[in-house]
Design a protein around this motif. Structure first.
Motif, PDB file in Angstrom:
ATOM      1  N   PRO A   1     -78.407  42.733 135.685  1.00 60.16           N
ATOM      2  CA  PRO A   1     -79.184  42.090 134.620  1.00 60.16           C
ATOM      3  C   PRO A   1     -78.329  41.205 133.715  1.00 60.16           C
ATOM      4  N   ASP A   2     -77.139  41.659 133.365  1.00 59.04           N
ATOM      5  CA  ASP A   2     -76.277  40.873 132.481  1.00 59.04           C
ATOM      6  C   ASP A   2     -75.839  39.568 133.153  1.00 59.04           C
ATOM      7  N   GLU A   3     -75.546  39.630 134.450  1.00 60.11           N
ATOM      8  CA  GLU A   3     -75.108  38.433 135.166  1.00 60.11           C
ATOM      9  C   GLU A   3     -76.193  37.370 135.204  1.00 60.11           C
ATOM     10  N   ILE A   4     -77.431  37.775 135.455  1.00 61.21           N
ATOM     11  CA  ILE A   4     -78.497  36.777 135.545  1.00 61.21           C
ATOM     12  C   ILE A   4     -78.816  36.198 134.168  1.00 61.21           C
ATOM     13  N   VAL A   5     -78.722  37.001 133.130  1.00 62.89           N
ATOM     14  CA  VAL A   5     -78.922  36.475 131.773  1.00 62.89           C
ATOM     15  C   VAL A   5     -77.867  35.428 131.449  1.00 62.89           C
ATOM     16  N   ARG A   6     -76.607  35.724 131.780  1.00 59.52           N
ATOM     17  CA  ARG A   6     -75.526  34.765 131.517  1.00 59.52           C
ATOM     18  C   ARG A   6     -75.726  33.491 132.322  1.00 59.52           C
ATOM     19  N   GLN A   7     -76.153  33.624 133.578  1.00 60.38           N
ATOM     20  CA  GLN A   7     -76.339  32.440 134.400  1.00 60.38           C
ATOM     21  C   GLN A   7     -77.487  31.580 133.885  1.00 60.38           C
ATOM     22  N   VAL A   8     -78.586  32.207 133.477  1.00 58.79           N
ATOM     23  CA  VAL A   8     -79.711  31.446 132.922  1.00 58.79           C
ATOM     24  C   VAL A   8     -79.267  30.682 131.675  1.00 58.79           C
ATOM     25  N   ASN A   9     -78.509  31.329 130.813  1.00 58.74           N
ATOM     26  CA  ASN A   9     -78.023  30.662 129.599  1.00 58.74           C
ATOM     27  C   ASN A   9     -77.102  29.485 129.944  1.00 58.74           C
ATOM     28  N   SER A  10     -76.226  29.680 130.927  1.00 62.53           N
ATOM     29  CA  SER A  10     -75.302  28.627 131.341  1.00 62.53           C
ATOM     30  C   SER A  10     -76.056  27.458 131.974  1.00 62.53           C
ATOM     31  N   GLU A  11     -77.020  27.765 132.843  1.00 58.79           N
ATOM     32  CA  GLU A  11     -77.817  26.715 133.484  1.00 58.79           C
ATOM     33  C   GLU A  11     -78.641  25.942 132.456  1.00 58.79           C
ATOM     34  N   ARG A  12     -79.132  26.645 131.448  1.00 57.24           N
ATOM     35  CA  ARG A  12     -79.927  25.975 130.411  1.00 57.24           C
ATOM     36  C   ARG A  12     -79.089  24.914 129.707  1.00 57.24           C
ATOM     37  N   GLU A  13     -77.851  25.234 129.386  1.00 58.74           N
ATOM     38  CA  GLU A  13     -76.984  24.280 128.713  1.00 58.74           C
ATOM     39  C   GLU A  13     -76.645  23.101 129.624  1.00 58.74           C
ATOM     40  N   LYS A  14     -76.409  23.376 130.897  1.00 60.46           N
ATOM     41  CA  LYS A  14     -76.078  22.298 131.843  1.00 60.46           C
ATOM     42  C   LYS A  14     -77.231  21.318 131.981  1.00 60.46           C
ATOM     43  N   TRP A  15     -78.427  21.841 132.225  1.00 60.96           N
ATOM     44  CA  TRP A  15     -79.576  20.964 132.442  1.00 60.96           C
ATOM     45  C   TRP A  15     -80.043  20.301 131.159  1.00 60.96           C
ATOM     46  N   LYS A  16     -79.780  20.914 130.016  1.00 58.70           N
ATOM     47  CA  LYS A  16     -80.080  20.258 128.748  1.00 58.70           C
ATOM     48  C   LYS A  16     -79.305  18.951 128.639  1.00 58.70           C
ATOM     49  N   ARG A  17     -78.016  19.005 128.969  1.00 55.70           N
ATOM     50  CA  ARG A  17     -77.182  17.800 128.891  1.00 55.70           C
ATOM     51  C   ARG A  17     -77.679  16.723 129.862  1.00 55.70           C
ATOM     52  N   ILE A  18     -78.020  17.132 131.070  1.00 54.09           N
ATOM     53  CA  ILE A  18     -78.452  16.170 132.088  1.00 54.09           C
ATOM     54  C   ILE A  18     -79.790  15.548 131.715  1.00 54.09           C
ATOM     55  N   ILE A  19     -80.726  16.378 131.273  1.00 51.63           N
ATOM     56  CA  ILE A  19     -82.064  15.881 130.932  1.00 51.63           C
ATOM     57  C   ILE A  19     -82.009  14.962 129.722  1.00 51.63           C
ATOM     58  N   GLU A  20     -81.263  15.351 128.704  1.00 50.81           N
ATOM     59  CA  GLU A  20     -81.178  14.519 127.502  1.00 50.81           C
ATOM     60  C   GLU A  20     -80.478  13.192 127.798  1.00 50.81           C
ATOM     61  N   ALA A  21     -79.471  13.209 128.678  1.00 48.26           N
ATOM     62  CA  ALA A  21     -78.771  11.973 129.016  1.00 48.26           C
ATOM     63  C   ALA A  21     -79.655  11.023 129.832  1.00 48.26           C
ATOM     64  N   SER A  22     -80.538  11.618 130.645  1.00 44.63           N
ATOM     65  CA  SER A  22     -81.407  10.793 131.495  1.00 44.63           C
ATOM     66  C   SER A  22     -82.661  10.314 130.783  1.00 44.63           C
ATOM     67  N   GLY A  23     -83.050  11.031 129.724  1.00 46.75           N
ATOM     68  CA  GLY A  23     -84.265  10.675 128.999  1.00 46.75           C
ATOM     69  C   GLY A  23     -85.555  11.082 129.693  1.00 46.75           C
ATOM     70  N   VAL A  24     -85.450  11.971 130.698  1.00 45.82           N
ATOM     71  CA  VAL A  24     -86.638  12.416 131.438  1.00 45.82           C
ATOM     72  C   VAL A  24     -87.555  13.247 130.546  1.00 45.82           C
ATOM     73  N   LYS A  25     -88.858  12.974 130.619  1.00 49.36           N
ATOM     74  CA  LYS A  25     -89.849  13.758 129.885  1.00 49.36           C
ATOM     75  C   LYS A  25     -91.061  14.001 130.785  1.00 49.36           C
ATOM     76  N   VAL A  26     -91.668  15.178 130.634  1.00 49.62           N
ATOM     77  CA  VAL A  26     -92.898  15.510 131.355  1.00 49.62           C
ATOM     78  C   VAL A  26     -94.030  15.565 130.351  1.00 49.62           C
ATOM     79  N   GLU A  27     -95.039  14.747 130.558  1.00 54.16           N
ATOM     80  CA  GLU A  27     -96.169  14.706 129.625  1.00 54.16           C
ATOM     81  C   GLU A  27     -97.156  15.846 129.891  1.00 54.16           C
TER      82      GLU A  27
END
Length: 324
Positions: A298-324
């Motif tokens: 459980p701890d490993e998957i929580v850490r991975q979700v948190n890490s992935e969230r930060e990675k994709w936040k950077r990519i999405i914000e840099a690309s300007g992608v939005k879902v209406e």
């Protein structure tokens, strides 16, 4: 006397709730378990959930009922589990959308992606592959990058839709490679593949399972795997990480429950899911779907979700992608 009585009443209520949660944890599960899939029946996540449900029901001693609740980029199913009781009887078979990417793709979610959903166990990784139409004169990543830089904006990549895993993987590739290629969204994988084979778009980075027959027939050329490790399905195809260190765009599927679910239930679910995933027959069936089984604590998957969230936040914000 009013205030002491009120305090006593609140304390009694809290104690009663704690006792109820403890009793639930000790007898879990005492009713059928609902396995919510936030996608339509027949897709990869749905098939995977149904493969897991039967052996998991045997381990838990209760039926595990798969329920499809598709829509709104997987938020309808996620919201259903987020609003359920924290008793482990409603589980979410989730992809990155509900907790990892949707918070940055969508203006508003009907639930708190951090507080209302608790990751329990990693299920597997849907390995993806970068493919090109064979008429494109490139045979590896270096040649693709060189061609794209020499022809900025002239190449296009297909995805199943805006904000999909294939779309975000393409944006990730653009960012790390420093290339400009045009995104062409389709309504589903089938339409994207049709235009890719016809040469109307030149490349795509999506599920191995969808592309493998076309790769084997020579209708598409595989030039790199979008995961950190090579795929057993395409052992001779290098990874994008071999060119761009750490590159990993393969969507992870995992099990989540309502936030606040007792730790005893979370630990039990994690343990039983890992036993199910350890069965050789199941692992082979998932491998045929392009899924690499990847158990976790459980701890490993929580850490991975948190890490992935930060990675994709950077990519999405840099690309300007939005879902209406």
């Amino acid at each position: 006397m009013t205030r002491p009585f009120a305090c006593w009443h609140r304390a009694l209520a809290i104690a009663s709730l704690a006792a109820t949660c403890l009793a639930q944890a000790q007898t879990y599960p005492n009713r059928p378990v609902h396995f919510v899939v936030p996608f339509a029946a027949g897709g990869g996540s749905d098939v995977m959930a149904r493969l897991i449900a039967e052996p998991l029901s045997q381990r838990l001693g209760q039926p595990v009922i798969v329920e499809n609740k598709p829509g709104a980029n997987a938020t309808i199913g996620a919201d259903y589990v987020a609003r359920s009781a924290p008793d482990g009887l409603n589980m979410l078979h989730t992809s990155p959308g509900p907790q990892i990417t949707n918070p940055f793709l969508m203006a508003k979610l009907p639930y708190d992606p951090v507080k209302d959903l608790l990751p329990v166990a990693r299920l597997g990784v849907f390995v993806n592959v970068l493919v090109v139409n064979p008429r494109l004169p490139v045979k590896n990543v270096a040649e693709l990058v060189a061609y794209a830089k020499a022809n900025p904006g002239k190449l296009s990549f297909a995805s199943p839709g805006i904000g999909s895993g294939g779309h975000l993987a393409g944006e990730y590739l653009k960012r790390v490679a420093g290339i400009e290629i045009v995104h062409v969204p389709y309504k589903g994988t089938g339409a994207a593949i049709q235009d890719l084979v016809a040469g109307n778009v030149q490349l795509s980075l999506d599920s191995i399972a969808a592309f493998l027959p076309l790769i084997k027939s020579g209708q598409l050329r595989a030039i790199a795997v979008g995961h950190v490790q090579r795929s057993p399905s395409l052992p001779d195809v290098p990874t994008l990480a071999e060119t761009f260190a750490g590159f990993d765009a393969a969507p992870m599927n995992y099990l989540a429950v309502r936030g606040g679910t007792p730790p005893e239930i979370v630990a039990q679910l994690n343990r039983e899911v890992n036993v199910v995933l350890g069965a050789p027959v199941l692992r082979q069936r998932l491998l045929e779907m392009g899924v690499l089984v990847a158990p976790s604590t459980p701890d490993e998957i929580v850490r991975q979700v948190n890490s992935e969230r930060e990675k994709w936040k950077r990519i999405i914000e840099a690309s300007g992608v939005k879902v209406e």
